[in-house]
Design a protein around this motif. Structure first.
Motif, PDB file in Angstrom:
ATOM      1  N   THR A  68       0.938  -1.190  -0.013  1.00 53.65           N
ATOM      2  CA  THR A  68      -0.037  -0.022   0.059  1.00 53.65           C
ATOM      3  C   THR A  68       0.992   1.205   0.144  1.00 53.65           C
ATOM      4  O   THR A  68       1.880   1.469   0.641  1.00 53.65           O
ATOM      5  N   CYS A  69       0.738   2.279  -0.905  1.00 54.51           N
ATOM      6  CA  CYS A  69       1.115   3.395  -0.914  1.00 54.51           C
ATOM      7  C   CYS A  69       1.206   4.450   0.352  1.00 54.51           C
ATOM      8  O   CYS A  69      -0.032   4.270   0.683  1.00 54.51           O
ATOM      9  N   MET A  70       2.250   4.747   0.887  1.00 55.76           N
ATOM     10  CA  MET A  70       2.188   5.723   2.012  1.00 55.76           C
ATOM     11  C   MET A  70       1.410   7.018   1.529  1.00 55.76           C
ATOM     12  O   MET A  70       1.673   7.673   0.353  1.00 55.76           O
ATOM     13  N   ASN A  71       0.659   7.598   2.347  1.00 55.17           N
ATOM     14  CA  ASN A  71      -0.199   8.875   2.199  1.00 55.17           C
ATOM     15  C   ASN A  71       0.853  10.090   1.820  1.00 55.17           C
ATOM     16  O   ASN A  71       2.006  10.217   2.443  1.00 55.17           O
ATOM     17  N   GLY A  72       0.421  10.727   0.756  1.00 58.06           N
ATOM     18  CA  GLY A  72       1.455  11.811   0.462  1.00 58.06           C
ATOM     19  C   GLY A  72       2.750  11.570  -0.459  1.00 58.06           C
ATOM     20  O   GLY A  72       3.455  12.452  -0.503  1.00 58.06           O
ATOM     21  N   THR A  73       3.000  10.332  -0.883  1.00 55.85           N
ATOM     22  CA  THR A  73       3.972   9.851  -1.504  1.00 55.85           C
ATOM     23  C   THR A  73       3.937   9.574  -2.938  1.00 55.85           C
ATOM     24  O   THR A  73       4.821   9.206  -3.627  1.00 55.85           O
ATOM     25  N   MET A  74       2.631   9.630  -3.391  1.00 52.67           N
ATOM     26  CA  MET A  74       2.150   9.183  -4.797  1.00 52.67           C
ATOM     27  C   MET A  74       2.563   9.876  -5.620  1.00 52.67           C
ATOM     28  O   MET A  74       2.116  11.499  -5.637  1.00 52.67           O
ATOM     29  N   ASN A  75       3.299   9.603  -6.908  1.00 55.96           N
ATOM     30  CA  ASN A  75       3.627  10.569  -7.957  1.00 55.96           C
ATOM     31  C   ASN A  75       2.725  10.171  -9.239  1.00 55.96           C
ATOM     32  O   ASN A  75       2.273   8.875  -9.144  1.00 55.96           O
ATOM     33  N   TYR A  76       2.119  10.971  -9.731  1.00 55.02           N
ATOM     34  CA  TYR A  76       0.935  10.508 -10.854  1.00 55.02           C
ATOM     35  C   TYR A  76       1.588  10.870 -12.181  1.00 55.02           C
ATOM     36  O   TYR A  76       2.388  11.626 -12.452  1.00 55.02           O
ATOM     37  N   LYS A  77       0.948   9.731 -13.015  1.00 56.00           N
ATOM     38  CA  LYS A  77       1.440   9.860 -14.535  1.00 56.00           C
ATOM     39  C   LYS A  77       0.854  11.320 -15.418  1.00 56.00           C
ATOM     40  O   LYS A  77      -0.199  11.318 -14.981  1.00 56.00           O
ATOM     41  N   PRO A  78       1.476  11.690 -16.224  1.00 60.14           N
ATOM     42  CA  PRO A  78       1.052  13.078 -16.874  1.00 60.14           C
ATOM     43  C   PRO A  78      -0.255  12.435 -17.871  1.00 60.14           C
ATOM     44  O   PRO A  78      -0.167  12.304 -19.138  1.00 60.14           O
ATOM     45  N   VAL A  79      -1.242  12.369 -17.483  1.00 62.16           N
ATOM     46  CA  VAL A  79      -2.563  11.904 -18.126  1.00 62.16           C
ATOM     47  C   VAL A  79      -3.382  13.188 -18.375  1.00 62.16           C
ATOM     48  O   VAL A  79      -3.288  14.088 -17.723  1.00 62.16           O
ATOM     49  N   GLN A  80      -4.287  12.653 -19.380  1.00 65.02           N
ATOM     50  CA  GLN A  80      -5.283  13.801 -19.699  1.00 65.02           C
ATOM     51  C   GLN A  80      -6.591  13.292 -19.829  1.00 65.02           C
ATOM     52  O   GLN A  80      -6.856  12.200 -20.326  1.00 65.02           O
ATOM     53  N   PHE A  81      -7.533  14.146 -19.572  1.00 65.61           N
ATOM     54  CA  PHE A  81      -9.045  13.728 -19.250  1.00 65.61           C
ATOM     55  C   PHE A  81      -9.313  13.436 -20.963  1.00 65.61           C
ATOM     56  O   PHE A  81      -8.646  13.967 -21.904  1.00 65.61           O
ATOM     57  N   PRO A  82     -10.390  12.511 -21.249  1.00 64.97           N
ATOM     58  CA  PRO A  82     -10.856  12.245 -22.536  1.00 64.97           C
ATOM     59  C   PRO A  82     -11.599  13.596 -23.347  1.00 64.97           C
ATOM     60  O   PRO A  82     -11.138  13.937 -24.336  1.00 64.97           O
ATOM     61  N   SER A  83     -12.266  14.435 -22.505  1.00 61.03           N
ATOM     62  CA  SER A  83     -12.435  15.632 -22.987  1.00 61.03           C
ATOM     63  C   SER A  83     -11.599  16.729 -23.466  1.00 61.03           C
ATOM     64  O   SER A  83     -11.722  17.418 -24.484  1.00 61.03           O
ATOM     65  N   GLU A  84     -10.396  16.648 -22.817  1.00 57.73           N
ATOM     66  CA  GLU A  84      -9.105  17.230 -23.166  1.00 57.73           C
ATOM     67  C   GLU A  84      -8.633  16.726 -24.412  1.00 57.73           C
ATOM     68  O   GLU A  84      -8.250  17.647 -25.358  1.00 57.73           O
ATOM     69  N   GLN A  85      -8.345  15.489 -24.787  1.00 59.31           N
ATOM     70  CA  GLN A  85      -7.874  15.046 -25.885  1.00 59.31           C
ATOM     71  C   GLN A  85      -8.982  15.221 -27.020  1.00 59.31           C
ATOM     72  O   GLN A  85      -8.504  15.309 -28.205  1.00 59.31           O
ATOM     73  N   TYR A  86     -10.077  15.128 -26.728  1.00 57.21           N
ATOM     74  CA  TYR A  86     -11.015  15.306 -27.904  1.00 57.21           C
ATOM     75  C   TYR A  86     -11.178  16.856 -28.336  1.00 57.21           C
ATOM     76  O   TYR A  86     -11.230  16.874 -29.559  1.00 57.21           O
ATOM     77  N   TRP A  87     -11.012  17.811 -27.415  1.00 58.87           N
ATOM     78  CA  TRP A  87     -11.012  19.190 -27.738  1.00 58.87           C
ATOM     79  C   TRP A  87      -9.784  19.426 -28.496  1.00 58.87           C
ATOM     80  O   TRP A  87      -9.886  20.047 -29.653  1.00 58.87           O
ATOM     81  N   ASN A  88      -8.532  18.675 -28.457  1.00 55.93           N
ATOM     82  CA  ASN A  88      -7.353  19.225 -29.094  1.00 55.93           C
ATOM     83  C   ASN A  88      -7.240  18.432 -30.311  1.00 55.93           C
ATOM     84  O   ASN A  88      -6.890  18.796 -31.485  1.00 55.93           O
ATOM     85  N   LYS A  89      -7.544  16.897 -30.296  1.00 55.63           N
ATOM     86  CA  LYS A  89      -7.391  16.074 -31.425  1.00 55.63           C
ATOM     87  C   LYS A  89      -8.468  15.823 -32.393  1.00 55.63           C
ATOM     88  O   LYS A  89      -8.336  15.708 -33.359  1.00 55.63           O
ATOM     89  N   VAL A  90      -9.730  16.399 -32.019  1.00 56.99           N
ATOM     90  CA  VAL A  90     -10.852  15.931 -32.625  1.00 56.99           C
ATOM     91  C   VAL A  90     -11.572  17.511 -33.050  1.00 56.99           C
ATOM     92  O   VAL A  90     -11.572  17.655 -34.323  1.00 56.99           O
ATOM     93  N   ALA A  91     -11.856  18.209 -32.183  1.00 55.46           N
ATOM     94  CA  ALA A  91     -12.628  19.131 -32.453  1.00 55.46           C
ATOM     95  C   ALA A  91     -11.642  20.305 -33.270  1.00 55.46           C
ATOM     96  O   ALA A  91     -12.133  20.855 -34.348  1.00 55.46           O
ATOM     97  N   LEU A  92     -10.600  20.348 -32.522  1.00 51.20           N
ATOM     98  CA  LEU A  92      -9.481  21.562 -33.300  1.00 51.20           C
ATOM     99  C   LEU A  92      -8.754  20.784 -34.269  1.00 51.20           C
ATOM    100  O   LEU A  92      -8.133  21.334 -35.110  1.00 51.20           O
ATOM    101  N   GLN A  93      -8.488  19.518 -34.125  1.00 47.56           N
ATOM    102  CA  GLN A  93      -7.143  18.837 -34.628  1.00 47.56           C
ATOM    103  C   GLN A  93      -5.840  19.688 -34.633  1.00 47.56           C
ATOM    104  O   GLN A  93      -5.300  20.144 -35.579  1.00 47.56           O
ATOM    105  N   ARG A  94      -5.694  20.201 -33.503  1.00 40.78           N
ATOM    106  CA  ARG A  94      -4.765  21.445 -33.019  1.00 40.78           C
ATOM    107  C   ARG A  94      -3.454  20.956 -33.492  1.00 40.78           C
ATOM    108  O   ARG A  94      -2.895  19.801 -33.113  1.00 40.78           O
TER     109      ARG A  94
END
Length: 640
Positions: A196-222
């Motif tokens: 079990t991870c100790m509280n306050g020691t977790m590092n997170y992967k750089p992820v994106q919400f589906p809505s963020e990728q949809y906005w950039n990749k689909v709606a804007l094709q940025r």
């Protein structure tokens, strides 16, 4: 010098009006006071058009984001002060100016010919804003159409997503206890060994919400940046075309048609906001969002930062649409004795209360997003655009019957954007009407359509794969410094050169005599507080200038240069027109400057019956002989 009194039975604005020609514009009807330019059909048309112009997309995305960025509820303090000290005084001034002269933002500068370039600057800024504002409406249209699906396309990581797409935060590594010792390992090792991870020691992967990728990749094709233009995104181009078709269709008869449409476009968003607020308040975590907005999570220490006060002032300008020319244009169709003072108070208060009300709806959803993603409320959103097209859609996708909530939200954005756009384009057509009145009478529909087509073509750059960078660039430069410069010169010109006391007398010709106590606050603001405040904000924003960015994407040097060129193109007309006016004047240099600082010979109320003794010398420029006034019921009145 004086004029014979006209018979009391004569009224302004009928077909036999002695002040104007017999030709009528599509704006005008037989019941109008001003039978040439036309008037609003009724007070409700005007007030809702003004509310629609002032209340726009900025109230739902820009104001909540600035509040979010500047300490939550603490931001409401400088926002309210800036409304009272800068926004309301300028709003009242512009409404009074347009109504008094019944002229648009360029022609109204008969009041001070030397500063006519300020009016041109306002119109050019409105043109730039109209180009990118309709692109944002096109975004809303695209998402509106995308909401007609059983499963919202941004609700999950579908085929368009990459490996960084995730609906939840993913732990990359953390500390854990193994055989009595603390170790640091990746998360897969921790889980495979049932640790079990100790509280306050977790590092997170750089992820994106589906809505963020949809906005950039689909709606804007940025694309990767402004350097990579890419192709025109065809579905955004079609949405942009549709939005311009709606604007053109509503404005084909000017204020007579747009004044009716705003009863729906200005009022229905409030219904949707209320529905979204009620729904948002019932979500888990909503209270955290509300507390960040106005409660104990507000960061009062932010008030010590000058940037917060600058943001409050620029948001008031952006939200109330002062110094863009639209307030002058819309007010120019009022009847002369309309109470523009009460109108200004009502519209400004309505606009700012709408911003605050929208904040509750937005922050309740942000609180829910923070709860779901296990993040603080202050870390949910990265930019204003992300708030409208990433954070809110993401939260709505998690609700039961999510397509319905998504449809309501983007339909609200569409309506908020459209009624502001109606007024912006009306500003441009009013300017054309004042300059070419005969052409506008005969060709109102073709000219309105031509304006819409031209701006659509110019807006195609903003629907390429690099389009969002252009939208952000125009917003960063034109909607900021341009309007501040125009506002500073406007208040200096009218109050210090034309004369603040003289301007107050003009207003009293319309709304009646007022006490000195009534004018005390307005004098304090107009003569001192507002111009000093505007100058301070302008200087501060220039001193603290930083190159524009979109999220983490830096603009190339040439992009920043283009932004400065847009600003220069907007404001260069101020000195150019001033020099031309001085060159065309007579006398030595000093005499020429003085003559250009006096009102033009044709400055004053549009109709002769409103001019009274103060403006009895004003002669309609259409008359062939300066001493002659057209006949009324067989009589000819001659200036004595």
């Amino acid at each position: 010098m004086g004029m014979l009194n006209l018979p009391s039975f004569l009224s302004c604005g009928k077909k036999k009006d002695f002040s104007l020609s017999n030709e009528k514009d599509a704006h005008a009807s037989d019941s109008d006071e001003n039978s040439e330019r036309g008037n609003w059909s009724n007070k409700g048309d005007y007030l809702l058009s003004m509310v629609g112009y002032a209340v726009g997309l900025g109230n739902v995305w820009r104001f909540p984001y600035l509040t979010y960025q500047n300490g939550g509820g603490a931001f409401l303090i400088p926002y309210t002060l800036m409304l009272a000290l800068a926004g309301l005084p300028l709003f009242f001034m512009e409404c009074s100016l347009g109504q008094f002269a019944s002229l648009g933002p360029i022609s109204v500068w008969r009041i001070l010919p030397l500063f006519q370039g300020v009016g041109i600057t306002m119109v050019i800024i409105s043109t730039f804003v109209a180009i990118y504002y309709n692109v944002i409406i096109a975004y809303a249209l695209y998402y509106l159409f995308a909401s007609f699906q059983k499963v919202l396309p941004w609700s999950d990581c579908f085929s368009w997503a990459d490996e960084f797409c995730s609906k939840t935060r993913l732990v990359s590594d953390c500390n854990a206890t193994l055989d009595g010792e603390i170790i640091h390992a990746n998360y897969s090792f921790i889980t495979s060994n049932n640790l079990t991870c100790m509280n306050g020691t977790m590092n997170y992967k750089p992820v994106q919400f589906p809505s963020e990728q949809y906005w950039n990749k689909v709606a804007l094709q940025r694309s990767s940046g402004l350097d990579e233009t890419g192709n025109i995104v065809w579905y955004l181009a079609l949405c942009l075309l549709l939005s311009w078709m709606i604007v053109g269709a509503v404005l084909f008869k000017g204020i007579k048609s747009s004044g009716k449409v705003v009863y729906f476009t200005a009022l229905f968003p409030y219904v949707i906001l209320l529905i979204l607020l009620v729904r948002g308040a019932t979500l888990e975590g909503a209270l955290d969002g509300i507390e960040y907005y106005i409660g104990k999570q507000s960061n009062i220490t932010k008030l010590m930062e000058a940037e917060v006060w600058k943001d409050a002032a620029t948001q008031i300008f952006y939200s109330l649409s002062v110094a863009w020319g639209g307030l002058v244009a819309l007010s120019s169709y009022n009847k002369f004795h309309n109470n523009c003072y009460s109108d200004a108070i009502l519209v400004c208060v309505t606009n700012c209360l709408t911003s605050v009300f929208a904040g509750f709806a937005i922050f309740s959803i942000l609180g829910h997003m923070a709860f779901v993603s296990e993040r603080p409320v202050s870390e949910v959103v990265d930019s204003g655009f992300d708030l409208a097209f990433v954070a809110y859609p993401e939260a709505l996708s998690k609700l039961p019957v999510s397509p319905l909530w998504s449809f309501l939200f983007f339909f609200m954005l569409l309506l908020l954007g459209l009624d502001s756009q109606f007024a912006t384009i009306e500003t441009l057509t009013t300017t054309i009407q004042d300059i070419y009145p005969k052409a506008m009478k005969k060709l109102r529909i073709p000219i309105t359509l031509a304006v819409c087509i031209l701006l659509f073509l110019l807006g195609l750059t903003c629907v390429t794969q690099a389009g969002i960078y252009w939208v952000n660039l125009i917003d960063h430069f034109c909607a900021g410094w341009g309007i501040l410069i125009a506002a500073v010169l406007e208040i200096i010109g009218i109050i210090y050169i034309y004369g603040g006391n003289r301007f107050i007398e003009d207003i009293e010709m319309m709304i009646g005599k007022k006490s000195r106590l009534f004018w005390l606050w307005w004098r304090i603001c107009w003569f001192f507080i507002t111009p000093v405040l505007l100058m301070a904000i302008l200087i501060w924003s220039l001193v603290t200038f930083s190159p524009p960015t979109y999220g983490s994407v830096l603009y190339p040097a040439w992009g920043t240069a283009v932004g400065w060129c847009m600003i220069i193109f907007c404001v260069i007309w101020i000195p150019v027109v001033a020099i031309l006016k001085i060159v065309k004047a007579e006398g030595n240099l000093c005499q020429r400057i003085v003559s250009c600082c006096r009102p033009a010979a044709n400055w004053g109320p549009y109709l002769a019956c409103h001019r009274g003794e103060r403006y009895s010398h004003v002669v309609d420029p259409k008359r062939e002989k300066e001493h002659e006034i057209p006949t009324v019921s067989g009589f000819v009145y001659i200036q004595q």
